[in-house]
Design an enzyme around this catalytic site. Structure first.
Site, short mmCIF file in Angstrom:
data_model
loop_
_atom_site.label_atom_id
_atom_site.label_comp_id
_atom_site.label_asym_id
_atom_site.label_seq_id
_atom_site.Cartn_x
_atom_site.Cartn_y
_atom_site.Cartn_z
N HIS A 190 0.82 -1.22 0.00
CA HIS A 190 0.00 0.00 0.00
C HIS A 190 0.85 1.27 0.00
O HIS A 190 0.35 2.35 -0.31
CB HIS A 190 -0.91 0.03 1.23
N ARG A 208 7.05 -5.64 3.03
CA ARG A 208 5.75 -6.23 2.70
C ARG A 208 5.53 -6.11 1.19
O ARG A 208 5.36 -5.00 0.69
CB ARG A 208 4.61 -5.53 3.45
N GLU A 238 -5.38 -11.86 7.91
CA GLU A 238 -6.22 -10.65 7.87
C GLU A 238 -7.58 -10.90 7.21
O GLU A 238 -8.20 -9.95 6.72
CB GLU A 238 -5.47 -9.48 7.23
N ASP A 240 -7.83 -4.94 7.61
CA ASP A 240 -8.43 -5.92 6.69
C ASP A 240 -9.21 -6.97 7.45
O ASP A 240 -10.25 -7.44 6.96
CB ASP A 240 -7.34 -6.58 5.84
C1 3PY Z 1 -4.22 -4.10 7.85
O1 3PY Z 1 -4.53 -3.56 8.93
O2 3PY Z 1 -5.03 -4.68 7.12
C2 3PY Z 1 -2.85 -4.05 7.42
O3 3PY Z 1 -2.51 -4.65 6.43
C3 3PY Z 1 -1.89 -3.22 8.21
O4 3PY Z 1 -1.28 -2.31 7.36
MG MG Z 2 -4.05 -5.43 5.26
#
Ligand code: 3PY
Ligand code: MG
Length: 260
Positions: free
Chosen positions: A50, A75, A154, A180
């Site tokens: 991101h 990441r 997530e 997420d």
């Molecule tokens: C999330 O909170 O989904 C993340 O990937 C943290 O950046």
């Molecule tokens: Mg995320």
């Protein structure tokens, strides 16, 4: 301390469950990385999913961090396959892979990040070898121990497959993306679902039972403190942009007053 000693120390400490404070970096400029590594953070976590990091920025950012003796995690984007190996070739201390939802996703991550017999990483650590000062045979012998493969949990699906993901040899730990996870658990409704909290306790407990560590993104120090209590040890504590904005606003408020 040498680059391999730093990486081995961090890898051993993380695998042993020591508290480790990293932070997401979204600004891709090496001079910004330079400022971030001069803090007391243990490492940095460059965000290609991101944030604005591309491969060139990862290369120069890892070098900038190495000058201060600090390791860098990266990441990558979702489902990025060979890029994961490439980030380790660039000298990353480990990868934090998003959206690892199934045991097959976890096995794929190990395949790209571990040399045989654990995985199927292709040989060619062009930047990691000169940065580490290791000979090629020594790098090959040490790489699986020096670098970390961390699976992001997530989604509701990942929670359902958590034990199987944790059981994959070569996965060092898991890392929760609370935003997420909230989006998934709430069917796309909210970023702060209360259902996330019991899920956090579950992830930390299952990771501990599997002998692996649990990490998480913490948007504030208070959130991180709460997650330490829940059993998390690896943190992306906020991010460069948030530090900048909050410090600037705090300085302005200190001069003009809170309403200014
Ligand atoms: C999330 O909170 O989904 C993340 O990937 C943290 O950046
Ligand atoms: Mg995320």
């Amino acid at each position: 301390m040498t680059f391999p000693a730093v990486h081995q120390g961090v890898a051993d400490a993380l695998r042993g469950g020591a508290l480790h404070l990293s932070s997401f970096c979204q600004f891709p400029d090496a001079t910004m990385v330079e400022a971030m590594v001069k803090t007391r953070l243990d490492s940095l976590l460059f965000d290609m999913q991101h944030g604005m990091f591309d491969e060139a920025a990862v290369l120069s950012g890892i070098a900038a961090a190495a000058l201060e003796g600090k390791p860098v995690f990266v990441r990558p984007p979702v489902d990025c396959g060979g890029l994961t190996s490439r980030l380790l070739d660039f000298g990353a201390a480990g990868v934090v892979c998003p959206m690892v939802n199934t045991v097959e996703d976890a096995r794929r991550l190990v395949g790209y990040t571990r040399f045989p017999p654990v995985g199927a990483r292709s040989w060619g650590p062009r930047r990691a070898i000169p940065l580490s000062g290791l000979s090629a045979p020594d790098y090959l012998a040490q790489a699986n121990g020096l670098t970390l493969a961390i699976a992001m949990i997530e989604t509701r699906q990942a929670l359902g497959n958590l034990d199987e993901i944790l059981a994959v040899p070569g996965i060092d730990g898991v890392f929760v993306g609370p935003n997420d996870l909230s989006v998934s658990l709430s069917g796309g409704q909210v970023l702060d679902s209360p259902d996330v909290f019991p899920a956090l306790d579950h992830v930390a407990a299952r990771a501990r039972a599997a002998g692996k560590f649990a990490g998480i993104f913490a948007a504030s120090p208070a959130y991180a403190t709460d997650c330490i209590r829940r059993g998390f040890s690896f943190f992306a504590l906020m991010q460069d942009a948030a530090f900048l904005t909050q410090a600037a606003d705090a300085a302005v408020a200190a001069v003009r007053g809170p309403a200014g």
